[in-house]
Design an enzyme around this catalytic site. Structure first.
Site, PDB file in Angstrom:
ATOM      1  N   ARG A 114       2.787  -9.909  -2.963  1.00 41.75           N
ATOM      2  CA  ARG A 114       2.480 -10.207  -1.696  1.00 41.75           C
ATOM      3  C   ARG A 114       1.169  -9.845  -1.435  1.00 41.75           C
ATOM      4  O   ARG A 114       0.464  -8.912  -1.893  1.00 41.75           O
ATOM      5  CB  ARG A 114       3.418  -9.415  -0.665  1.00 41.75           C
ATOM      6  CG  ARG A 114       4.719  -9.709  -0.898  1.00 41.75           C
ATOM      7  CD  ARG A 114       6.030  -9.213   0.047  1.00 41.75           C
ATOM      8  NE  ARG A 114       5.394  -9.801   1.652  1.00 41.75           N
ATOM      9  CZ  ARG A 114       6.097  -9.418   2.911  1.00 41.75           C
ATOM     10  NH1 ARG A 114       6.594  -8.120   2.858  1.00 41.75           N
ATOM     11  NH2 ARG A 114       6.007 -10.024   3.854  1.00 41.75           N
ATOM     12  N   ASP A 127      -0.487  -4.185   8.508  1.00 44.91           N
ATOM     13  CA  ASP A 127      -0.462  -4.633   7.166  1.00 44.91           C
ATOM     14  C   ASP A 127      -1.742  -4.376   6.500  1.00 44.91           C
ATOM     15  O   ASP A 127      -2.016  -4.085   5.260  1.00 44.91           O
ATOM     16  CB  ASP A 127       0.033  -5.882   6.891  1.00 44.91           C
ATOM     17  CG  ASP A 127       1.650  -5.788   7.000  1.00 44.91           C
ATOM     18  OD1 ASP A 127       2.209  -5.879   8.240  1.00 44.91           O
ATOM     19  OD2 ASP A 127       2.325  -5.575   6.185  1.00 44.91           O
TER      20      ASP A 127
HETATM   21  O1  MRU Z   1       7.140  -8.710   6.131  1.00 42.70           O
HETATM   22  P1  MRU Z   1       7.069  -7.439   6.274  1.00 42.70           P
HETATM   23  O2  MRU Z   1       8.508  -6.959   6.820  1.00 42.70           O
HETATM   24  O3  MRU Z   1       6.760  -6.465   5.195  1.00 42.70           O
HETATM   25  O4  MRU Z   1       6.283  -6.859   7.422  1.00 42.70           O
HETATM   26  C1  MRU Z   1       6.140  -5.610   7.792  1.00 42.70           C
HETATM   27  C2  MRU Z   1       5.113  -5.549   8.957  1.00 42.70           C
HETATM   28  O5  MRU Z   1       4.397  -6.466   9.572  1.00 42.70           O
HETATM   29  C3  MRU Z   1       5.002  -4.041   9.604  1.00 42.70           C
HETATM   30  O6  MRU Z   1       4.726  -4.152  10.907  1.00 42.70           O
HETATM   31  C4  MRU Z   1       3.930  -3.420   8.802  1.00 42.70           C
HETATM   32  O7  MRU Z   1       3.965  -3.373   7.494  1.00 42.70           O
HETATM   33  C5  MRU Z   1       3.533  -1.760   9.201  1.00 42.70           C
HETATM   34  S1  MRU Z   1       4.959  -0.996   8.696  1.00 42.70           S
HETATM   35  C6  MRU Z   1       4.671   0.517   8.921  1.00 42.70           C
END
Ligand code: MRU
Length: 328
Positions: free
Chosen positions: A79, A224
Site C-alpha cells: 500500500r 498515515d
Molecule cells: O485504510 P486504512 O484503514 O488503513 O486507513 C487508516 C487510517 O486512515 C488511520 O486513520 C491512520 O492509519 C491512523 S491509524 C492510528
C-alpha cells in the site's frame, strides 16, 4: 485485548479486521504473499500496525529463502500512503547483515515500542485537547479507526479517548462510519463498546451538521503520513472534517507516532494517495448499489493542510512544521 499483530514463533498473527465486528478471528500468515494479501485486503490496517507488518514481512522474507530484499520491497509497496509500512521494512532490513535473529529482534522491538510510543503521544494529545476545549465532559468526534486495531496496541487518536475516559472526562464519541470500508462503524464502535465509552455512529455526511449544532468539542484523527510542513494524509474525509471544524471553531488534533512523520516529503501534495477498487463503492455487503459499470472515484486518503490542523502530536509532543518535533 491481544495485540493486533504479533509473532508466534512461526507465523505473523493478526486480528482479522475484515471480519469484525461480527467475528473475532485470528489469522496466521506464514508467507510474504499471504501477508501482502492481508495488507491489501485491510485484514491488517492502520499506519502503525502496518509498520509492524512491514518489519515482520522481512522476517517472513528471510525464512522463505530467495532474495529477501526483493521480497521486502514487495511488502513495502503493498500500500502506498502510510509511510510506516516502508519504515518498518527499512528498519528491519538494516539488520539483514547481522542475520535472521537480529532482524527478528528488531521487528519485535518495533512491536514492543508501538504501545509505549502511542501511549505517550496520546497522553500529550489529551493535555492539548483539554487546553483547547472548555467543556467538561468532552464530546469528541472520531474518523476511521485510529485505535488499538490500527496499532499493535492502545491506539493513537483513540488512545486520547482512553486516557480521557480513565479520568471521567468523556461524555461521548461521535463515530464517523467512514465509507466505503466502514472502519469507524465496524472497528471504532466495537472498540468503544468494549471499553464502555458512550458513542453514537453517524453517517460521514452528518459530521458538519453535528458541529453546526454544537455537538462536537474536538475532532481527533490519526495519520498515515505527515509531511515536513505538517500537512497530514489520513483517511478520506479528514480534509472535509477539517474544513467544517475550522468553520465552526472546533479544534482538530492529529495523533501519531513519530514514525508517521516523513520529512522526505516537503508538503502534502508530494504524498502518494492510494486509489482503491471501484467495487468498494459499487457494492455494499455483497449487493450492487450503483449501475454495474458506474465510474468511481475511490481515493483511500486525502491531505489536510497544516493550516487547518490545531496540533499534530507525536510522542515528542507537538510537531513543529520546521521538522523539529518539540516539547508541548
Ligand atoms: O485504510 P486504512 O484503514 O488503513 O486507513 C487508516 C487510517 O486512515 C488511520 O486513520 C491512520 O492509519 C491512523 S491509524 C492510528
Amino acid at each position: 485485548m491481544r495485540r493486533t499483530i504479533d509473532w508466534d514463533g512461526d507465523a505473523v498473527t493478526i486480528i482479522d479486521q475484515t471480519a469484525l465486528p461480527a467475528d473475532y478471528r485470528v489469522l496466521r500468515l506464514r508467507s510474504v504473499d499471504t501477508l501482502i494479501d492481508a495488507i491489501r485486503r485491510l485484514a491488517v490496517r492502520g499506519a502503525p500496525a502496518l509498520g509492524a507488518a512491514g518489519a515482520l514481512g522481512v522476517v517472513l522474507a528471510i525464512r522463505e529463502g530467495g532474495d529477501p530484499v526483493a521480497a521486502a520491497e514487495r511488502v513495502a509497496k503493498a500500500r502506498p500512503t502510510a509511510v510506516n509500512l516502508g519504515w518498518g521494512v527499512a528498519r528491519a532490513l538494516e539488520k539483514l547483515d547481522q542475520g535472521a535473529e537480529a532482524v527478528l529482534a528488531e521487528a519485535l522491538e518495533i512491536l514492543n515500542e508501538d504501545e509505549h510510543l502511542n501511549r505517550i503521544a496520546s497522553s500529550h494529545a489529551a493535555e492539548i485537547v483539554l487546553a483547547a476545549c472548555d467543556r467538561r465532559p468532552l464530546r469528541l468526534l472520531s474518523h476511521c479507526n485510529a485505535g488499538h486495531l490500527a496499532t499493535v496496541a492502545w491506539g493513537s487518536a483513540l488512545g486520547v479517548v482512553w486516557h480521557l475516559h480513565e479520568r471521567g472526562l468523556v461524555e461521548s464519541v461521535l463515530v464517523d462510519e467512514t465509507r466505503p470500508l466502514l472502519q469507524g462503524a465496524r472497528l471504532t464502535a466495537w472498540e468503544l463498546a468494549q471499553a464502555g465509552v458512550p458513542y453514537r455512529v453517524q453517517a460521514d455526511g452528518a459530521a458538519a451538521a453535528a458541529m453546526a449544532r454544537g455537538l462536537v468539542d474536538c475532532v481527533l484523527v490519526g495519520a498515515d503520513r505527515i509531511a515536513a510542513n505538517g500537512d497530514v494524509a489520513n483517511k478520506i474525509g479528514t480534509y472535509g472534517l477539517a474544513i467544517a471544524a475550522r468553520h465552526h471553531g472546533v479544534p482538530l488534533v492529529v495523533v501519531a507516532p513519530s514514525s508517521t512523520v516523513d520529512t522526505s516529503v516537503a508538503t502534502g501534495t508530494d504524498i502518494a494517495i492510494e486509489e482503491r477498487a471501484p467495487e468498494e463503492l459499487r457494492m455494499f455487503s455483497g449487493t450492487a448499489i450503483t449501475p454495474a459499470d458506474a465510474d468511481v472515484f475511490n481515493p483511500a486518503f486525502d491531505v489536510t493542510p497544516a493550516a487547518l490542523i490545531t496540533a499534530v502530536v507525536t510522542e515528542h509532543g507537538r510537531y513543529r512544521p520546521s521538522g523539529q518535533p518539540s516539547s508541548l
